[in-house]
Design a protein around this motif. Structure first.
Motif, short mmCIF file in Angstrom:
data_model
loop_
_atom_site.label_atom_id
_atom_site.label_comp_id
_atom_site.label_asym_id
_atom_site.label_seq_id
_atom_site.Cartn_x
_atom_site.Cartn_y
_atom_site.Cartn_z
N ASN A 66 47.97 75.33 46.83
CA ASN A 66 47.96 74.12 46.01
C ASN A 66 48.33 72.86 46.79
N VAL A 67 48.76 73.02 48.04
CA VAL A 67 49.16 71.87 48.86
C VAL A 67 48.31 71.85 50.13
N GLU A 68 47.56 70.78 50.30
CA GLU A 68 46.73 70.66 51.49
C GLU A 68 47.57 70.21 52.68
N PHE A 69 47.08 70.50 53.88
CA PHE A 69 47.72 70.01 55.11
C PHE A 69 47.54 68.49 55.18
N PRO A 70 48.58 67.75 55.60
CA PRO A 70 49.92 68.21 55.97
C PRO A 70 50.86 68.24 54.77
N CYS A 71 51.70 69.27 54.69
CA CYS A 71 52.75 69.29 53.68
C CYS A 71 53.92 68.44 54.19
N TRP A 72 54.95 68.31 53.37
CA TRP A 72 56.07 67.42 53.73
C TRP A 72 56.76 67.88 55.01
N ALA A 73 56.82 69.21 55.24
CA ALA A 73 57.49 69.73 56.43
C ALA A 73 56.66 69.50 57.69
#
Length: 293
Positions: free
Chosen positions: A188-195
């Motif tokens: 559900n989260v595309e690159f880049p994530c927060w990390a």
């Protein structure tokens, strides 16, 4: 300004404001990168040291430091009712911003992994900032004051030769395990994530104070770190953000200092600390006097 506005079914509007020092990037940069990639608008408030002292001494900073995130909620079509709450601590702010920007993983294992990476982001920046600032009691308050320039280069050199290489190797191993990114199980989260953005910020931040030769040596075997930066750098949202808030060359701040300058600094820096001490001691009394009048 570019104030974020979020709505719910009850005609509730929420505005977000990020507050930090105006003298460059710091612990506010990760939330700003997340805001940029997530496309969430916000007000970027940059303040001077005097304004910081005023906010600190009037109890506006929950933990006595910046960055802070101010959340203002307005209810009703007329906007007649407003509630404001201020939140502190850079990692908590970044985590919240990642959630509203849809860059925080919903997978529990990825969330655990990404939280650790962002904690390491904070640890690494603390090690770096300790090369430039030191904590001292001035006017009865703990404060961060600049180190003498001659001390900065020595401390940065020691950091680069010891812990920084190890810390970059740890980031490298995380990326190796995730095939080049942190959130490997997250659909559900595309690159880049927060990390991913946290690692990007660490690399770009530490490049600033180092000579090209020293930085290239640090990165020569960091294939995954270099690949991550190469993937994030050209993103349109990142390019737009960096035009307004570029990473800059700070190597002159850590250069070797000639003897005549060191002599001047031995006299100048105690005077600066004396002024800060006086200001810190009397600032709260001045503000109290203004309120009573």
């Amino acid at each position: 300004s570019c104030t974020a506005q979020k709505y719910n079914s009850d005609q509730q509007k929420m505005a977000l404001k990020l507050t930090y020092f105006s003298d460059g990037k710091g612990r506010n940069e990760l939330p700003r990168l997340i805001f940029a990639v997530g496309g969430v608008e916000y007000t970027d408030e940059l303040i001077g040291y005097s304004q910081y002292l005023k906010m600190r001494d009037t109890g506006m900073l929950p933990w006595g430091q910046v960055p802070v995130l101010t959340m203002t909620t307005t209810e009703g079509k007329s906007g007649s009712k407003q509630e404001e709450e201020i939140f502190g601590q850079s990692c908590s702010i970044a985590r919240y911003v990642a959630k509203v920007s849809n860059l925080y993983p919903t997978n529990d294992v990825d969330a655990l992994r990404s939280d650790a990476v962002v904690d390491a982001w904070r640890d690494t920046l603390d090690l770096y900032y300790d090369c430039y600032f030191e904590r001292k009691i001035l006017g009865g308050r703990m404060q961060m004051v600049p180190r003498k320039p001659a001390e900065r280069s020595v401390r940065l050199g020691a950091l680069v030769d010891s812990e920084l290489g190890e810390q970059f190797a740890r980031f490298e191993r995380v990326l190796e395990a995730g095939d080049g990114q942190v959130c490997v199980g997250e659909k559900n989260v595309e690159f880049p994530c927060w990390a991913d953005l946290a690692i990007y910020d660490v690399v770009k931040t530490l490049e600033g104070p180092m000579t090209k030769e020293a930085f290239d040596k640090l990165m020569e075997d960091k294939t995954m770190l270099k690949s991550l930066v190469a993937r994030i750098d050209p993103l349109e949202t990142i390019q737009k953000h960096l035009k307004k808030y570029p990473y800059v060359d700070l190597s002159h701040m850590f250069a070797r200092v000639p003897l005549w300058k060191r002599t001047i600094h031995r006299v100048l820096f105690p005077l600066v600390e004396l002024v800060l001490s006086i200001k810190s001691r009397f600032s709260p009394r001045i503000e109290q006097g203004k309120k009573s009048n």
